[in-house]
Design an enzyme around this catalytic site. Structure first.
Site, mmCIF file in Angstrom:
data_model
loop_
_atom_site.group_PDB
_atom_site.id
_atom_site.type_symbol
_atom_site.label_atom_id
_atom_site.label_comp_id
_atom_site.label_asym_id
_atom_site.label_seq_id
_atom_site.Cartn_x
_atom_site.Cartn_y
_atom_site.Cartn_z
ATOM 1 N N PRO A 39 22.486 27.858 4.649
ATOM 2 C CA PRO A 39 22.422 28.600 3.331
ATOM 3 C C PRO A 39 21.340 29.651 3.316
ATOM 4 O O PRO A 39 20.138 29.823 3.617
ATOM 5 C CB PRO A 39 21.861 27.244 2.424
ATOM 6 C CG PRO A 39 20.924 26.575 3.667
ATOM 7 C CD PRO A 39 21.903 26.718 4.784
ATOM 8 N N THR A 41 19.824 32.517 0.304
ATOM 9 C CA THR A 41 19.794 33.006 -1.036
ATOM 10 C C THR A 41 19.911 34.532 -0.884
ATOM 11 O O THR A 41 19.297 35.357 -0.062
ATOM 12 C CB THR A 41 18.339 32.811 -1.461
ATOM 13 O OG1 THR A 41 18.419 31.400 -1.760
ATOM 14 C CG2 THR A 41 17.960 33.531 -2.692
ATOM 15 N N GLN A 117 25.484 24.142 -1.421
ATOM 16 C CA GLN A 117 24.024 23.656 -1.509
ATOM 17 C C GLN A 117 23.320 23.398 -3.099
ATOM 18 O O GLN A 117 22.997 24.622 -3.675
ATOM 19 C CB GLN A 117 23.045 24.499 -0.655
ATOM 20 C CG GLN A 117 21.549 23.882 -0.231
ATOM 21 C CD GLN A 117 20.648 24.683 0.060
ATOM 22 O OE1 GLN A 117 20.201 25.729 -0.534
ATOM 23 N NE2 GLN A 117 19.828 24.167 0.974
ATOM 24 N N TYR A 198 10.724 22.595 -2.433
ATOM 25 C CA TYR A 198 11.551 22.460 -4.017
ATOM 26 C C TYR A 198 11.569 21.118 -4.354
ATOM 27 O O TYR A 198 10.989 20.377 -3.849
ATOM 28 C CB TYR A 198 12.973 23.263 -3.755
ATOM 29 C CG TYR A 198 13.003 24.572 -3.458
ATOM 30 C CD1 TYR A 198 12.421 25.647 -3.995
ATOM 31 C CD2 TYR A 198 13.292 24.853 -1.881
ATOM 32 C CE1 TYR A 198 12.309 26.882 -3.681
ATOM 33 C CE2 TYR A 198 13.448 26.313 -1.592
ATOM 34 C CZ TYR A 198 13.009 27.032 -2.582
ATOM 35 O OH TYR A 198 12.688 28.746 -1.936
ATOM 36 N N GLY A 313 15.599 29.502 14.407
ATOM 37 C CA GLY A 313 15.388 29.859 15.356
ATOM 38 C C GLY A 313 16.120 29.596 16.647
ATOM 39 O O GLY A 313 15.860 30.120 17.713
HETATM 40 C C1 8OZ Z 1 14.429 32.574 0.604
HETATM 41 C C2 8OZ Z 1 14.407 33.287 -0.436
HETATM 42 C C3 8OZ Z 1 14.867 32.734 -1.609
HETATM 43 C C4 8OZ Z 1 15.269 31.293 -1.657
HETATM 44 C C5 8OZ Z 1 14.796 28.396 0.810
HETATM 45 C C6 8OZ Z 1 16.565 28.621 -0.870
HETATM 46 O O1 8OZ Z 1 13.780 28.883 1.257
HETATM 47 C C7 8OZ Z 1 15.689 29.241 -0.375
HETATM 48 C C8 8OZ Z 1 15.177 30.514 -0.318
HETATM 49 C C9 8OZ Z 1 14.608 31.576 0.815
HETATM 50 O O2 8OZ Z 1 15.450 27.366 0.902
#
Ligand code: 8OZ
Length: 379
Positions: A39, A41, A117, A198, A313
C-alpha cells in the site's frame, strides 16, 4: 541410431522459475505470482469533490502495476474522521465506491488482484484535515514531534480525545461498512491497516492506549479493538478475503510498546483462530532498518497458518530467498513499485531497478506517478 534425448530442462530458481513468480492462493484469492504491491499513499484523489478516486490518472497508475500477483491499494479511510493526509481516497461514500470500480476493473482486466487497505488514522491527523474536529484515539495521549501537512502548511499534531465505548462500536461498524463497500467496488478483499501507529495500532500498544476499561490495560484488552474489527469485517465479506498489516516494532508516529512480543504474539494466535487470509508484516522500522529487536518474525511465520506476506527493504535476491526458503509466502514491495511499474518483469529478467523520487511521492499530478517508464519504453 537412437534419437537424441530431449534436453532436461534446468530450473533456474534464481530466475523466472523462482517460487516468487509462481501462483498461490492467499486465502480465497488466487494470485498469479507472489509479488505484492505494498500500500502506498500517493495523495492524488479528487479532494474538492469528496476524496474520490478513479480519475484517468489513478486508473492508469494501478493498471501499469497490474503485473503484481496482488495489489494492496493505498490506504483508504473508512470515515471522514479517519483521514490524516491530503487527497487520500475514501471508501465510505457511494461516489468513492463508483470511483474505485474503474480501478478494480482495470486491475482485473490486466490479470491481477486487488484488495483495499481500509484505514483509520486515529490521533495521526489534524482538525484542518477532518472538518475542524478534534482527532480521536484510545486515550488522550498526544504524539510528540509529529507534523501533519494541510492546506495551511505543516502543523503539529494536537492532543486527541479518547473514544467512548459507544464510539468504538461505531468505528468497528465503519470498518465493516468499508469492507462491504470494497466488495461493492470490485475489490477481491481487504487489508485492515493495523500498522504504523494508526488507530488499530494505537489500541494495541501501551504507548498510546492508557484505557482502564475493556479496551485497555491487559494484552487481551488492548487486542480487543483489532479483533472486533477483524471479526466484523470477516463476518461481512468472509475471512478468506481478509488480511491485516502489522508493524510490531516500528517507532512510526511516536508509538511504542513495552513488550511487542507479548501483545503481537497474542494477536497472531487470535488471528490464526479466525482463519484470515494473510498477515502482512513490516519487519523492522517502516521504510528503515530491519534489525529492530522486540518481535520474533520467524516465530510468527510458524505460528500463523494463513499466508505470511513479508515487507520492508526487500530486493530481488532477498525476496527470491525468502519465498524459496519458506520464510514468507509472498513479498510486498513499496518504493520499488513507485519507480518500476513493470516490477515483476524486471525481477524475472534481473533487470536494473529504477529508484523513485521522494519529491513526487505526494505531489499532485502525473509526474512521478504514471510517467516512470517500463523496461521496453526505457530501452
Ligand atoms: C506515508 C505517507 C502517508 C501515509 C503508512 C499510510 O505509513 C501510511 C503513509 C505513509 O502506513
Amino acid at each position: 541410431m537412437n534419437a537424441p534425448l530431449p534436453q532436461a530442462s534446468v530450473k533456474n530458481i534464481h530466475g523466472e522459475d523462482a517460487q516468487l513468480f509462481q501462483p498461490l492462493h492467499i486465502g480465497d484469492i488466487a494470485v498469479a505470482n507472489r509479488v505484492v504491491m505494498a500500500p502506498l499513499t500517493r495523495s492524488r484523489a479528487d479532494e474538492a469533490n469528496g476524496d474520490i478516486p478513479g480519475s484517468a490518472m489513478n486508473v492508469e497508475y494501478y493498471r501499469q502495476r497490474s503485473n503484481a500477483g496482488l495489489i494492496i491499494s493505498e490506504g483508504t479511510p473508512v470515515s471522514p474522521l479517519g483521514k490524516g493526509y491530503m487527497a487520500t481516497p475514501g471508501i465510505y461514500s457511494d461516489a468513492q465506491v463508483e470511483g474505485w470500480k474503474a480501478i478494480t476493473k482495470a486491475v482485473h482486466d490486466a490479470g491481477s488482484k486487488i484488495v483495499a487497505q481500509i484505514w483509520h488514522v486515529g490521533r495521526v491527523t489534524h482538525p484542518d484535515l477532518i472538518g475542524g474536529a478534534q482527532p480521536v484515539a484510545p486515550s488522550a495521549v498526544q504524539p510528540r514531534g509529529i507534523a501533519a501537512y494541510t492546506r495551511n502548511g505543516k502543523v503539529e499534531l494536537p492532543m486527541p480525545r479518547a473514544l467512548s465505548v459507544e464510539e468504538i462500536a461505531g468505528v468497528v461498524e465503519e470498518f465493516r461498512r468499508g469492507a462491504a463497500n470494497a466488495i461493492r467496488a470490485g475489490f477481491d478483499g481487504v487489508e485492515i491497516h493495523g500498522a504504523n501507529g494508526y488507530l488499530v495500532d494505537q489500541f494495541l500498544r501501551d504507548g498510546a492506549n492508557q484505557r482502564t476499561d475493556a479496551y485497555g490495560g491487559s494484552i487481551e484488552n488492548r487486542c480487543r479493538f483489532a479483533l472486533e474489527v477483524v471479526d466484523a469485517v470477516a463476518a461481512e465479506i468472509g475471512a478468506g478475503r481478509v488480511g491485516i498489516r502489522l508493524s510490531p516494532v516500528t517507532p512510526s508516529h511516536d508509538l511504542s510498546d513495552s513488550n511487542p512480543q507479548a501483545v503481537f504474539g497474542h494477536l497472531v494466535e487470535e488471528l490464526n483462530k479466525r482463519g484470515i487470509a494473510f498477515i502482512h508484516f513490516i519487519e523492522g522500522a517502516t521504510g528503515g532498518p530491519r534489525d529492530v529487536p522486540g518481535f520474533d518474525f520467524a516465530w510468527a511465520r510458524q505460528a500463523f497458518k494463513g499466508a505470511y506476506i513479508a515487507n520492508n527493504g526487500y530486493g530481488r535476491e532477498m525476496a527470491i530467498d525468502a519465498v524459496e526458503s519458506g520464510r514468507a509466502d509472498a513479498v510486498a514491495f513499496g518504493r520499488l513499485y513507485i519507480a518500476n511499474p513493470d516490477l515483476v518483469q524486471r525481477l524475472k529478467a534481473n533487470a536494473a531497478l529504477a529508484q523513485p523520487d521522494p519529491k513526487t511521492y505526494y505531489a499532485p499530478g502525473p509526474v512521478g506517478y504514471i510517467d516512470y517508464p517500463a523496461l521496453q519504453e526505457a530501452a
